[in-house]
Design an enzyme around this catalytic site. Sequence first.
Site, PDB file in Angstrom:
ATOM      1  N   ASP A 291       0.813  -1.208   0.000  1.00  0.00           N
ATOM      2  CA  ASP A 291       0.000   0.000   0.000  1.00  0.00           C
ATOM      3  C   ASP A 291       0.851   1.264   0.000  1.00  0.00           C
ATOM      4  OD1 ASP A 291      -2.016  -1.820   0.260  1.00  0.00           O
ATOM      5  OD2 ASP A 291      -2.915  -0.894   2.040  1.00  0.00           O
ATOM      6  N   HIS A 433       3.738  -2.258   3.110  1.00  0.00           N
ATOM      7  CA  HIS A 433       3.814  -0.912   2.526  1.00  0.00           C
ATOM      8  C   HIS A 433       5.122  -0.742   1.778  1.00  0.00           C
ATOM      9  CE1 HIS A 433       0.898  -0.795   5.782  1.00  0.00           C
ATOM     10  NE2 HIS A 433       0.295   0.178   5.117  1.00  0.00           N
TER      11      HIS A 433
HETATM   12 ZN    ZN Z   1      -2.613   3.095   3.193  1.00  0.00          ZN
END
Ligand code: ZN
Length: 490
Positions: A291, A433
């Site tokens: 993400d 991430h």
């Molecule tokens: Zn996010």
Amino acid sequence: MSHLPVTALASVRRAGTLAFVAILVLALTSACAPVTDPVPGPVQQTGIPVPPRSWMGPLNHGQNLSAVAGAYPMKLASSTVSGTWAYVDGATSFNAAMDRQLLAALDGYTGGAYQPAVDTVPATRPDTSRLTLFGSLVHAGGKFLIGRLQTTPPAGHAPGGTIETTVVYDSGSGRTVPSAELVVPADRAPLTALTWSAFGENFTTSLSLTDLSFDKAGNLTVTVPVAAPLLSDTGFRTVTLPAAIVRPWLTVLGRRVQDAAALPWRPPTRDSKALRHINCDIVACATLSYDDGPAQATTPRLLRMLEHAGAGATFFVVGGAANYSPNIVKAEHDAGFTVGNHTWSHPDLRRLSPAAVADQISRTNKAIQAATGEAPTFMRPPYGGVNALVRRAVGMPIIYWSVDSLDWLTRDPAKYIPTIMSQVSPGAIILEHDIHATTVDHQLQLIAELQRAGYNLVTVPQLFAGITLQPGQMYSCRGHGRGCTPSPGR
Ligand code: ZN
């Protein structure tokens, strides 16, 4: 003799009735021209042993699987099941036919809907104590491909015995049919008689003609199970019947396959790598999702790692960042990864009006489409923040996760990798991430651990293949785990 002799029987059709008036045995070897040998009867060709359990092994007609363009291997190894087989890129109906047979064998063995598993203890049990699945590609010529699947229950498991079948795939029509459709039903009797004769037996017992194929010369190969007490040995026997003799018994399809036997294989159009077929109801899958990118400093490096490791992944990009670095989003897409929508500016959507939510989504979709040429088909809400209003306003399937690595919090691979490994299960979606160097730096290690544990790392569309994702619905994982989505009928 490195090559098995080909037993050839000449037959004569007379006035529509078949009569074997003479039996000639032609002993052919690889190096010699056909020789007529006045042996007073057919030479018995003893059983060709079960093919070696290696998908790279030589095929029964001397073809090498690696020469079959588009083929790629699959593997299943657990304490109860051992399997290797191949799919063919873009051959949708062929892959589906393999899956139907694999699942039927797995369901039959487990007595219910089989669930993919990974074993924490490496499978060291001998194959005879496991269900063994062995798939191979046995012939490819022109638009036709013939694949075989052999299923062998564990020793002592009733009903015993190996079952083996072949299917015929036509890359022209896209259809796959059982190989029994190569032969006219009314002509199964003479084919059976000829096969028994070629084995040097006088039986008339019907044979299960479910394993038919061709060699490059258009000869028909018939592989049948034989069992005591009918014969002294058990296992499989293969006989190669001359092209000209079997031709009258072939269907239109059979003749087309025979005519194309010597031609180079013409594979179907390949699927994009992000959608390449894998069945997560059969093998253990997990999805890596990243993400908040793209980020110039970290994402390109992660892409190289994923490609190097042969791992699929899905990127949930922020629209503003995608608009700033469209080249990275394009690289993600072009390398065979999937790109999802993670809103334009990463707000908590629960605090926005439905119109503002819709704007966050549509601006991001446009940025991704501008970068990749394709609009995303699913989204992930920042902070996992959803409510009924948000679910309605996003208008896309919502992809959640089942394993939260907390990589952004700990920034420590000694913490987030064990977190992932202890929580992952087949069908999982892992949240990380790609904007943190502490995450990207250690992805090769994580991928190696997941692969070693038996996981196939797939994209979100691969993970949910066969499940229609609905707008506003949330998907955290595949299967029967808590909060997961099983595929229809399983
Ligand atoms: Zn996010």
